[in-house]
Every structure is written in structure tokens, then in C-alpha cells.
Design an enzyme around this catalytic site. Structure first.
Site, PDB file in Angstrom:
ATOM      1  N   GLU A   1      -4.414  -3.614  -9.122  1.00  0.00           N
ATOM      2  CA  GLU A   1      -3.568  -4.292  -8.115  1.00  0.00           C
ATOM      3  C   GLU A   1      -4.233  -4.309  -6.745  1.00  0.00           C
ATOM      4  O   GLU A   1      -3.758  -4.978  -5.831  1.00  0.00           O
ATOM      5  CB  GLU A   1      -2.179  -3.632  -8.056  1.00  0.00           C
ATOM      6  CG  GLU A   1      -2.043  -2.374  -7.216  1.00  0.00           C
ATOM      7  CD  GLU A   1      -2.602  -1.111  -7.854  1.00  0.00           C
ATOM      8  OE1 GLU A   1      -3.300  -1.210  -8.895  1.00  0.00           O
ATOM      9  OE2 GLU A   1      -2.372  -0.009  -7.310  1.00  0.00           O
TER      10      GLU A   1
ATOM     11  N   CYS B   1      -3.123   4.776 -12.397  1.00  0.00           N
ATOM     12  CA  CYS B   1      -3.383   5.983 -11.602  1.00  0.00           C
ATOM     13  C   CYS B   1      -2.311   7.040 -11.867  1.00  0.00           C
ATOM     14  O   CYS B   1      -2.282   7.618 -12.934  1.00  0.00           O
ATOM     15  CB  CYS B   1      -3.491   5.614 -10.122  1.00  0.00           C
ATOM     16  SG  CYS B   1      -4.270   6.898  -9.137  1.00  0.00           S
TER      17      CYS B   1
ATOM     18  N   HIS C   1      -7.498   0.920  -9.880  1.00  0.00           N
ATOM     19  CA  HIS C   1      -6.345   0.159  -9.386  1.00  0.00           C
ATOM     20  C   HIS C   1      -6.574  -1.345  -9.464  1.00  0.00           C
ATOM     21  O   HIS C   1      -7.076  -1.939  -8.513  1.00  0.00           O
ATOM     22  CB  HIS C   1      -6.085   0.517  -7.918  1.00  0.00           C
ATOM     23  CG  HIS C   1      -5.478   1.864  -7.717  1.00  0.00           C
ATOM     24  ND1 HIS C   1      -4.116   2.077  -7.724  1.00  0.00           N
ATOM     25  CD2 HIS C   1      -6.042   3.070  -7.505  1.00  0.00           C
ATOM     26  CE1 HIS C   1      -3.875   3.360  -7.515  1.00  0.00           C
ATOM     27  NE2 HIS C   1      -5.022   3.991  -7.385  1.00  0.00           N
TER      28      HIS C   1
END
Lengths: 962, 257
Positions: free
Chosen positions: B225, B95, B223
Site C-alpha cells: 500500500e 506487516c 508494504h
């Protein structure tokens, strides 16, 4: 020398959002483009400035720039308008640019930014008309004036001149009552005659007059905002019911209702309630969680973006300033707006258009919360025309912190440190400002409104949390209303303090000692520490690029003494500061008699059902949640709204720490419409709704904690205050009944707007926020159906309670019985929690606005599954009509999906509790409803339901041009 | 080989550092968070295998997303980072980290001259939503050799940004595609006519993530994560799911086995 750099898109990209807003006002056939303007006041050469523009300011792939000397090098064209901030308004882009220029090892004196709008197809008059209406907000911005700025040599000339010390003493000893009032009014102190007399008496004993700084300190600490005069005052309450009148003297409404319930419940899980900046409860062995909700109504009505962003910024600081530091992990928000379908000419003078308020508030919360990296996970939005002059903006934040840092420790000799943003003239008189009703004059009080800088707050938070881990401070609080004056004074309560105001880092020159003391500049915190920790603190703060300064020390004199350049500018006894006068107010409540409505039964309810789903209060606010980074920090378990399917959950579930299985459910309840019938039931229903929302997703009453946030009209009006007393009494009754303690709360009064000819008062509005702790995230349950051919149960009792329901309001019917929480309601909650814990619930949705009809439609849409519903099976209190079963808003009810093989177990669980097997899920994508006589009264495709749910907010969702 | 070491860069406004640290740890790495103000002072990269620039709003994205952070990286770390990648290290930018890598000219060519950009979303607003991503899984795909190994052809991940529209000259685009540097593209169930909101920002060619010519530097807008537990997925209840985001981190560590 001032350099001006214009940055623009290579492809002349149009500002589509701004354009569409202008088109909404009826303008056609025009175009507009915008340029970002940077003013750099510096001795740098043109080659160096060119390097800054090239390397820092533009995206070389898409943007280009031009460079010139001076703010204007020619008279601007009539189709242009350059907008700049007022002096003193914080400009975050300028601050970031300064940092980047510094990185390049170049030096500048000052930087400002602006925006240039270039129109074609509009004339100068039209552009000037649009300016303050849509393009800029005169509260914080203005059009750059060619004549004034063309010869400007340096940017500092824009700022106020410097300040030279001059101790101001106010003659109160020689003032009579009239003069005292005048002093209060002219100084924006919002102190009444009795309070001014009390101050006069105090200084008579000291044989001297107060300084301006002393008066301001008292004004802040005694303000409605900080002192909660209404809730802690004396109320002469009278309740009339027909011929009979009940009288009651209430000494401290807060302590005798809300706090009393908490005390009586005496939950062992409450750690610190109504004490600190937020309420603290146990989470697990090592950590506690805290929760605080604030309102920021007044600032948001003047500058929606700035008001909402400083609202969320402030409540985040409340969490950072809880105990000796908590880490924020989630935020919620709730808004009450006016419907935006109002033409410009019907808008009272001086008010912003609701559309602008809605967009401004949402982007304010979005930009601040997202930049902080704190997920905004849930909320509520309601619409009523009475919020036109006074929108309500509630922002709440939850935090987590270690058990041994849940309290503040203060000792004599502690150093007082202020950290974060520098202090400017922002928001002076914010505390006293929110304690007055808004009129046109107040709308001009621009210094009371400010815009936030989330990156500053993020840095402060990063630095503080590192310092906290290393035990580098022992007490902390935020600078909120009243700035340093309330932060330092409240934290040093019981001790006293010495503060050297000239040691506070300032944004610019020109602040007097009093300005420094009461400024409400955002993103500042105050903490207490010891001298041997300063070095380590400085290391952390300088690495994180956060300002910190030791400004004084804690004393044991019980005096507050302030110095400015070795001059004593205030010396007040702490006991006197905290001895605000208990004020007396009258309150009256006249009970209304309820009258049941009787509507004609219909053979088919398709149209009514569709209309309900298109109500602005029911239709999903996905377009808001998706602008919030609701998944940052990685803890999301169930989202309030699922993006792809439009699945609507009752609340949000998340894990505050990824190393633990435990989760929290956060939800809220709000429905001001019932206030029109009786604020008592309004409050009871708000509590019931908040609890429904957390219980339906897996929470349990014994692990649930609630917060109250009252937004009310003027407490000086006995009728309005009477309503508040009713609501507070319900808070006591139902908090106690459900066994869910209040842990924190806040009030906002004077939510009225006076246009000179018309006074608009909001309906008394109570937001109840609830947090429930789940042992295991896997026990969380969502609201969308899971599988076809499952059973649907309705638990809880349905009564013909439609007073102020979405259904009747839609038809303009004022009659109707107000929904009431049943004496056995608790059983429904308790058994539902048990059923969810035993994993026999596949999905669950509470029934609120729109009743069964809206709830089942939402469960269908989220899953893509259809359902059949049989109204004859709904547990009812008495024989009631079809429309009443469909649209009643009786509380404490849930729709529950259960798999067939768990039928027995589920029914066993609900033995003795109102529970009916009302339908089943189906593969076919439609919702079919049968009445008591088993005739089909509604039959709607999911496609149509979805279309209708999406309709009301279509203009707020972005759609690509075909 | 010993447990790989990961260095996560952070600065003012970085806000996905903690969950990224958690994801790498969960995958089995030894992780360290480092503020740019410490890293710029002679930090030695030789003991690390992976460098990650996580999501957030570095310096508020005030002058464009990732702009100031990228400027600092060029100013202070240019040679070190080049040496790090050439020495076999991996760089991941998620990002805001992707925006930084692009604006610093580390992606797509590691020549520190910007040739592609991530600009304002077509919707002109921040959006957080889950998207479907097509994995460029061909044998020639550079990303597939390291980061995306073993993932199915279509996965779900959330995006959350206001400036994620991949944009460049067609000539550059051709080159990136020809070199097999496209790692991930926004997609839908059919794979045809991918429009908003499946392509959430208007990215050219639906590009969501790219790698450099070695495959070792990877930047993406989604994302990973945020999908290391199944419950992070919006529709996990009653379904068999694999948390595909975790594979990104595991793959990066496996590379050093």
C-alpha cells in the site's frame, strides 16, 4: 497472591546491544542474558496463570517460561539483577497484558513487569557499577530489593497510601519578603519576590490566605514555560560597538520583533498565528495545515528515552489540540548533542554519557512516532561539547484540518471533558522545573520526568478524529506543562470555569486535589462540548477504549472555581490569573570585531575534502531516519535520505492527503556555531538555511512559513539575554526581507548545567523550521544528480566567509568573517523557484556546512555519477583563495543541475543574478576539482567519498557479524 | 459481479488502515474500516469478499508483535474466519497483519495453531527501507495464481518493522516450500548471497511473504500500500516506473471478476 512468570528465549539469545555498550566501558569475556518478568497479583489458580503465560506471554516458536509464587522464592544469585520501575512510573506492557487477560475473561488485581539480567564473567561489584550506568535509569527504575519484596503479598503495597482530604492554606498574608521566597522555593513554585508580593496583595484584598492549589495555579500560569516571561517582559538593552553605545527599551521582545514581522507581511494565507497550539496556514480550498515545534531539553537530559518520547508525544497533542482538532501527518526533529568520544572519567558528576543520550533520544522519538503512525520525515543533528549537560531535543509536527474547524468556539455552559490516560503523579512541577537551571539537586527530581505511552495517544487520536468529523466538540486543547491547570484555564479564558477535581479518573489512589490539578500525566486532552453530544461521544470513546469524563463546566463568572468532594479548594479571578507580572531584565551586547583568517594555499585538497565529509555535522544521519517510519500514511514524495543510494536531500516532500496533487516541503535550519560570533547573523543564517532547504526542493518564498524555537542559557545573565535580543532582531529583519512570516514559536531557557565546580552554558541556538506548499508534487526536485553530461551551475555569491565554518573549526581557527545574507539574496531564491517551476532544473542542492565541497560530493554519491568542478567559474565578490571558494559557508547559494538543451533558458532566468556554469556531471565515478588556474586540486573516487561519509556514525549502524 | 467489498480490521495501534483503505479504493473496491470491538459483536462476513489486517503496532506490540490482536481473533472470530476462507474469501495481512495471521495460526495452515513466527530483526531495531523482492512466479506458485499475477520477477517495496524475521523449524520450512506457499523473498540484483540489508531482518530463507495452502490467505512484511503512486519510490525522478504495490490490490479484486 503474586505470581511471577519469567519469559526467556529458548536459544538463550544474547542482548547484543547491551553487551556492546558494556564492552565499550572496557569489560571483556563475559556474557549476559535477559528475561522478561511479569508479576501478576491475582486470585487465579496456577492452571489459569499457566494459560496466561502459554497463550499470551510467549511466542511458542522461540520462547519458553517458568512460573513461581511471590516476587522472590529464593535469595537472588549474585550474578543476577532484577530491574523494576519506581512506583507511579507508567508501565505500558503491564497495561497491555491486563487488557489481554481481560479478553480471556480472567480478572487480576494488578500487573507489573521487570527485567532480569543474568551475567557470567562479571562479579557483583561490577554488576552493581554497571546497573545505573548502562542497564537501568535510576530516574525511573531501580533494582528489586530482595529483603523488601520477599514477603510482599500484593502489588498495591508498592504504591503510595490513599489520600484523605485536608485543605492546605498557605500563610502569605503574615509572611515577609524572606518568608515569601521560602514559600516559593519550598513549594517548587519558581515565583520571584515581586510575584509573591503581588499574590500577597491580591489575597490581602480578599482578606484570606491562598490554598496550595491557588498558589500552584498561579505558579504554572506565570511560569517561564507557560507565560514566556522573558519574551514578553521589559528589556533594558544596551549595544556597545567600540566607543559608541546604543540604548533601547524593549517592551515585549516577541511582539516587537517576530510577531511584528508577521503582522507587517500580512500574508493572506495565514489563518491563525501565535494564537493557538500551533500556527495555521491555508493549504487548499477545504483544508488548512498547521505546524508546531517544541523543545524537550530538560527532561531529555535526565531520561533521554522518556524525555524525547514525551517531547514528540506532546507536540503531536499540540496538533490534535489545534483549532477544533487537526490530524497529524508528519513530524520532524532536530537534536544537538555532545560528541560522544569522551571517556567516562571526563564526564562531570551526574551526567549521562552522550552515547547513551544519543541512543536514548533517537529511540524515544522512534518508538513514539512509529507507534503513532506519523512519519518522522526530516531533521538535523549537530554536535558541540557544550551540549554535554544539556542536549537539545526539538520535535515538530504538522497537521491538516478543515477550514471551518480552525478556531475554537467556547460558550457558557459548555461541558469540560478530560479524555485519554488517567491522571497520576507524573511530572508534577514540570512547568516550573523547566524554568530553572539544572543542578545536581534537580537531577534527583524524578517526578518531573516521565515516559510516554504512544498507544494510549494513538487511541485518543483515533477517537478524537472520529468525534471531530461528527462535530462532537467545539474547542480542544492538550494537557501539556501544568496539566489540567493550564489546559482548562487557558481554554476557558474570558469565561471562567467550575471544575470538580474528584471526577478526574485516577491511575491510583493517593493524589491530593492539587496533584490532580497540576499533574502532567501524558496522553490527556481537554475538550468542551454540549450535553446533547455526550452519548455519541461515549459510544466512540468506549469502542476505542479511551477514558473520558465530564469534570466541570464553562461559566461566565470570569472566575476559576475548583471543588474536591464538595469542598471549594480554589477560587481565583481569571483576570488575575492572566495578569502575570511583566518582569524587567537587563541585556547587553558588545559587538565583536571580525578578523579575516589567512591560511596557506595548498596544491591538493583531497585530504581536507575527505576530512570535511567525515565531520559529524556533515556525515549523513541515515541510521536515524531509517529507524523512523518515515513512509507511513503513504504521502512520501522525496525522502530526506534515500536508503539504498545514500542520496541526501535538503528536506522532505510529502502529500498530506492522497486525494490532492498538492504537496508540502518541510525543512529546517540550525547552526549554533555562528552564535559565538554574533547571534544576529546566526539567526539570519538559520532562516536562510531553512528557506534554502525548502526552496531547493521546489518551494517558493510566497508559499513558505517559518517557526522559531530558541534554546538559550539563563536570561538573567545580561550578556546571554543580549545575544537573544540580537537573534530576535535578525528574525524580524530577515522574515520581513524574505516575506516569509513566522506562524508559531517557542522558547526554552536555562539550558545550563551546574556541576558544582563547573558551569556549562549552551551556545544560543535557534532552530528555524520551514514549510512550503507546492501546487503539484511532480514539481518537487531532489538533490542527487540525475544524468551524466549535464551542466552544473552555482547560483548565489561566494565570499571569503569562513568564520565558524566547518573547515576552520576543524582546524581550530577562531578567526574568520561570519557569513552574512546579501542584500540581493532574495533574487537567487525567487529565480530558482521560477526555474524549478518551469521544469528546467534536474536537481538542486543548497550549500551549507562544508560549502561547495560537501554539497557536490553529496550530489555525486546519491546518484552514483561523477562530476568536474571549476572553481574559477564560481561567482565571487572579490578575488579569493581556493580554500575559501571550496569551503566558504556564504548563505543563499545552490548547486543546480541543468540538462544541456535547457542551458539558454536557465541562463536567461538567472540574468542579472550571480550565476556561474561551474562544471558538469560525468559517468566516471569520481569528483575532480580544478582551481582558478585550471590545475587539478582534488580528485577523489565516489567510493572513497561514500566510505568517508559513512565513517563517523559507523558504530550507530547495525552490521551483521561475519 | 458487483464491486468487491473489503473489510479492514483495526484496533488500538493499527496505523496503516487509511492508506490501505485508499489503495483498495484506488484499485476499485468498496472498502469499510471496522474496529475489532464492533466486529466481534456478531459482524456478518458474508457480504465481504476480502478481509485485510493492515500494518501498525496493535496494542503497542507490547507482548510481541501482533500477539494480543491474534489472541482476540482466535477468541472471537476463529470459526467465522475459517468459514470465510473456505467460502472463497481472501485474507490479506500486511506487516503487523502478517504477524497477526501467523500468531493466530491462520498462516500457514488455517488451523489456528502457531507453527511459524516473525521475531525480532537481527538488528534488534525498527527499520524502514526499500527492498528488492523476488516473486515466486512458477506455475505451481499459489500466490501467483491470485495476488502476484502479472508482476515482474523482481519488484521493489518498502519494509518498516522491528519484528519481521521469518522463523520456523526446518521441517515446517520444507513443507511450506514444497507446497509452494512462499510468495515473496528478499533478494538483490544478482539473486545470490542475499545478506543484510537486502534481507533486512535475517528471515529464514529470505522469506518475506507466504500464502496458505489455498493461496487465498496472504501475509507479507513489505508494504504494497506504500507503492501505489510512483512518487513513493525513493528514486522515481527521471525514470519510467510502475507502482507495483497497486497490482496486489487490483489482483485481489480481479480474482472476483
Amino acid at each position: 497472591m503474586i505470581w511471577r512468570i519469567d519469559v526467556f528465549s529458548k536459544k538463550n539469545k544474547e542482548n547484543i546491544e547491551l553487551k556492546s555498550q558494556i564492552e565499550d566501558l572496557g569489560f571483556k569475556d563475559f556474557s549476559l542474558s535477559t528475561k522478561k518478568i511479569y508479576f501478576i497479583d491475582s486470585e487465579l489458580s496456577s492452571a489459569q496463570i499457566d494459560k496466561v503465560a502459554r497463550e499470551v506471554l510467549i511466542d511458542p516458536i522461540t520462547e519458553s517460561y517458568s512460573l513461581q509464587q511471590g516476587i522472590f522464592n529464593k535469595q537472588p544469585l549474585s550474578k543476577e539483577m532484577m530491574v523494576i520501575y519506581h512506583p507511579g512510573v507508567f508501565d505500558s506492557v503491564a497495561a497491555s497484558l491486563e487488557k489481554a487477560v481481560y479478553d480471556l475473561s480472567l480478572t487480576v488485581n494488578d500487573i507489573r513487569t521487570g527485567t532480569l539480567y543474568e551475567f557470567s564473567g562479571l562479579d557483583q561489584g561490577q554488576i552493581q557499577y554497571l546497573g545505573p550506568k548502562i542497564i537501568y535509569n535510576p530516574v525511573i527504575e531501580r533494582v528489586a530489593d530482595y529483603n523488601k519484596l520477599k514477603d510482599l503479598k500484593n502489588l498495591s503495597q508498592l504504591e503510595a497510601s490513599s489520600y484523605s482530604f485536608n485543605l492546605k492554606v498557605i500563610d502569605v498574608l503574615g509572611a515577609d519578603a524572606k518568608k515569601l521566597d521560602q514559600i516559593s522555593k519550598e513549594g517548587c513554585l519558581a515565583l520571584n519576590t515581586l510575584e509573591m508580593e503581588k499574590i500577597k496583595e491580591y489575597f490581602r484584598k480578599l482578606k484570606r490566605n491562598p490554598t496550595d492549589c491557588e498558589l500552584e495555579t498561579l505558579a504554572v500560569l506565570w511560569s517561564e514555560h507557560c507565560g514566556h516571561k522573558t519574551f514578553s517582559g521589559l528589556i533594558d538593552y544596551e549595544e556597545r560597538s567600540g566607543e559608541s553605545t546604543k540604548k533601547e527599551k524593549i517592551n515585549n521582545l516577541l511582539k516587537s520583533t517576530i510577531m511584528k514581522a508577521t503582522k507587517e507581511i500580512n500574508s493572506p494565507q495565514c489563518v491563525s498565528v501565535f494564537e493557538d497550539n500551533s500556527g495555521i496556514v491555508k493549504f487548499d480550498q477545504d483544508e488548512n495545515i498547521c505546524f508546531k515545534v517544541e523543545t524537550h531539553n530538560h527532561p531529555s537530559s535526565l531520561e533521554p528515552y522518556g524525555g524525547a518520547s514525551t517531547g514528540i508525544g506532546g507536540v503531536i497533542r499540540d496538533v490534535l489540540g489545534t483549532g477544533s482538532g487537526f490530524r497529524p501527518f508528519a513530524s520532524i526533529d532536530a537534536f544537538c548533542f555532545s560528541n560522544w568520544h569522551i571517556s567516562d572519567k571526563d564526564l562531570p558528576e551526574g551526567l549521562l554519557h552522550p552515547r547513551r543520550i544519543i541512543k536514548g533520544v533517537v529511540s524515544g522519538v522512534r518508538d513514539y512516532g512509529n507507534r503513532m503512525g506519523i512519519p518522522t520525515v526530516a531533521g538535523s543533528v549537530l554536535f558541540d561539547h557544550r551540549f554535554l549537560g544539556n542536549p537539545l531535543v526539538y520535535c515538530g509536527t504538522l497537521g491538516i484540518g478543515s477550514c471551518d474547524k480552525s478556531f475554537k468556539k467556547v460558550n457558557k455552559g459548555d461541558l469540560i471533558v478530560v479524555c485519554g490516560a488517567k491522571t497520576g503523579k507524573d511530572g508534577i512541577h514540570g512547568a516550573t522545573f523547566s524554568s530553572q537551571e539544572l543542578d545536581q539537586e534537580a537531577m534527583g527530581l524524578r517526578s518531573a520526568v516521565q515516559i510516554g505511552n504512544p498507544i494510549e495517544e494513538k487511541k485518543v487520536s483515533d477517537a478524537l478524529l472520529q468525534a471531530q468529523e461528527k462535530d462532537l466538540f467545539t474547542a480542544i486543547t492538550d494537557c501539556g506543562a501544568g496539566g489540567l491547570s493550564s489546559a482548562v484555564t487557558e481554554l476557558a479564558k474570558g469565561y471562567g470555569a467550575k471544575v470538580y477535581l474528584d471526577r478526574v479518573p485516577l491511575k491510583y489512589k493517593g493524589l491530593s486535589y492539587t496533584d490532580i490539578w497540576i499533574s502532567e500525566s501524558q496522553e490527556r486532552m481537554v475538550f468542551f462540548t454540549q450535553s446533547n453530544k455526550i452519548k455519541e461521544l461515549e459510544d466512540i470513546f468506549s469502542r476505542e477504549e479511551v477514558e473520558m469524563a465530564v469534570i466541570g463546566e464553562v461559566a461566565d463568572s470570569n472566575n476559576l472555581v475548583l471543588f474536591y468532594q464538595d469542598n471549594r479548594v480554589a477560587d481565583l479571578d481569571m483576570d488575575f490569573i492572566f495578569s502575570s507580572l511583566q518582569i524587567s531584565k537587563k541585556a547587553t551586547w558588545v559587538n565583536k570585531t571580525e578578523e579575516k583568517e589567512q591560511l596557506q594555499e595548498k596544491k591538493n585538497y583531497n585530504d581536507d575534502l575527505i576530512a570535511i565529509l567525515s565531520s559529524v555535522n556533515i556525515a549523513p544521519k541515515d541510521w536515524i531516519l531509517h529507524q523512523y517510519d518515515h513512509e507511513v500514511q503513504g504521502g512520501s514524495v522525496l525522502k530526506a535520505i534515500d536508503s539504498s543510494s545514500l542520496g541526501i536531500n535538503d528536506a522532505a516532500v510529502l502529500r498530506p492527503k492522497l486525494s490532492s496533487k498538492k504537496a508540502v516541503v518541510v525543512g529546517c535550519g540550525i547552526n549554533p556555531f555562528y552564535s559565538d560570533l554574533d547571534p544576529y547573523y546566526m539567526a539570519a543564517l538559520a532562516i536562510d538555511e531553512a528557506l534554502r532547504n525548502v526552496i531547493s526542493m521546489g518551494g517558493s518564498l510566497e508559499n513558505t512559513f517559518i517557526l522559531d524555537n530558541f534554546s538559550w542559557g539563563s536570561p538573567d545573565d545580561p550578556q546571554i539575554l543580549g545575544g537573544l535580543v540580537r537573534a530576535a532582531k535578525a528574525c524580524y529583519d530577515y522574515s520581513l526581507y524574505f516575506g516569509t512570516p513566522f506562524i508559531s514559536g517557542k522558547d526554552s531557557f536555562y539550558n545550563e548545567y551546574n556541576s558544582g565546580t563547573e558551569k556549562i552554558t549552551i551556545p544560543g541556538t535557534l532552530l528555524i523550521s520551514a514549510v512550503s506548499i507546492l501546487e503539484d508534487w511532480r514539481l518537487a526536485v531532489g538533490s542527487s544528480f540525475k544524468k551524466d553530461d549535464n551542466l552544473i551551475y552555482l547560483v548565489g555569491l561566494t565570499k571569503p566567509e569562513l568564520g565558524q565554518s566547518e573547515y576552520l573549526r576543524m582546524q581550530g581557527v577562531e578567526k574568520g568573517l561570519v557569513p552574512k545574507v546579501e542584500p540581493n539574496a532574495k533574487d537567487v531564491f525567487i529565480n530558482l523557484s521560477k526555474a524549478i517551476n518551469k521544469s528546467i532544473v534536474a536537481s538542486c542542492h543548497d550549500l551549507s556546512e562544508g560549502g561547495i565541497s560537501a554539497a557536490i560530493a553529496e550530489m555525486c554519491v546519491g546518484s552514483g555519477l561523477g562530476a568536474s568542478l571549476f572553481l574559477g567559474e564560481v561567482p565571487v565578490s572579490e578575488s579569493i583563495d581556493d580554500y575559501q571558494v571550496l569551503f566558504a559557508e556564504s548563505p543563499s547559494r545552490f548547486l543546480v543541475e541543468v540538462e544541456k538543451d535547457k542551458k539558454e533558458e536557465f541562463q536567461q532566468q538567472f540574468k542579472g543574478v550571480p550565476c556561474g556554469l561551474v562544471g558538469c556531471t560525468a559517468e566516471e565515478k569520481k569528483l575532480t576539482i580544478y582551481n582558478k588556474k585550471s590545475s587539478k586540486i582534488a580528485d577523489i573516487s565516489l567510493q572513497l567519498i561514500k566510505e568517508r561519509l559513512l565513517k563517523p556514525f559507523a558504530e550507530f549502524r547495525w552490521k551483521p557479524k561475519k | 459481479m458487483a464491486t468487491p467489498k473489503v473489510l479492514i480490521f483495526r484496533t488500538a495501534g493499527t496505523n496503516c488502515d487509511k492508506e490501505t483503505e485508499f489503495a483498495f479504493s484506488r484499485a476499485g473496491a468498496q472498502v469499510e474500516l471496522g474496529h475489532i470491538n464492533l466486529i466481534k459483536k456478531n459482524k456478518d462476513f458474508s457480504s465481504y469478499q476480502i478481509i485485510c489486517i493492515p500494518g501498525g503496532f496493535s496494542y503497542g506490540d507490547d507482548l510481541g508483535a501482533g500477539k494480543i490482536f491474534s489472541l482476540e481473533i482466535i477468541l472471537w472470530l476463529k470459526d467465522k474466519l475459517k468459514k470465510f476462507v473456505e467460502g472463497g474469501g481472501l485474507i490479506l495481512g500486511i506487516c503487523n497483519g502478517f504477524q497477526v495471521l501467523v500468531k493466530a495460526g491462520i498462516l500457514p495452515d488455517l488451523d489456528f495453531s502457531q507453527t511459524v513466527s516473525l521475531v525480532e530483526n537481527d538488528s534488534r531495531r525498527f527499520e524502514d527501507r526499500w527492498v528488492r523482492l523476488k516473486i515466486n512466479s512458477g506455475n505451481e506458485s499459489l500466490a501467483n495464481k491470485i495476488w502476484l499475477k502479472g508482476l515482474p520477477g523482481l519488484i521493489h517495496l518498502p519494509v518498516a518493522h522491528a519484528e519481521g524475521k521469518f522463523f520456523c523449524d526446518l521441517e515446517i520450512l520444507d513443507k511450506i516450500k514444497k507446497n509452494n506457499q512462499v510468495a515473496l523473498s528478499y533478494s538483490n540484483n544478482s539473486g545470490k548471497d542475499v545478506g543484510y540489508p537486502d534481507n533486512p531482518n535475517g528471515s529464514l530463507d529470505n522469506i518475506a511473504g507466504i500464502v496458505d495452502e489455498t493461496g487465498r490467505v496472504f501475509g507479507l512484511m513489505p508494504h504494497p500500500e506504500r507503492f501505489i503512486f510512483i512518487h513513493q519510490h525513493p528514486d522515481w525522478q527521471g525514470r519510467e516506473l510502475a507502482a507495483h504495490g497497486l497490482s496486489f490490490f487490483q489482483n485481489s479484486l480481479d480474482y472476483f471478476k
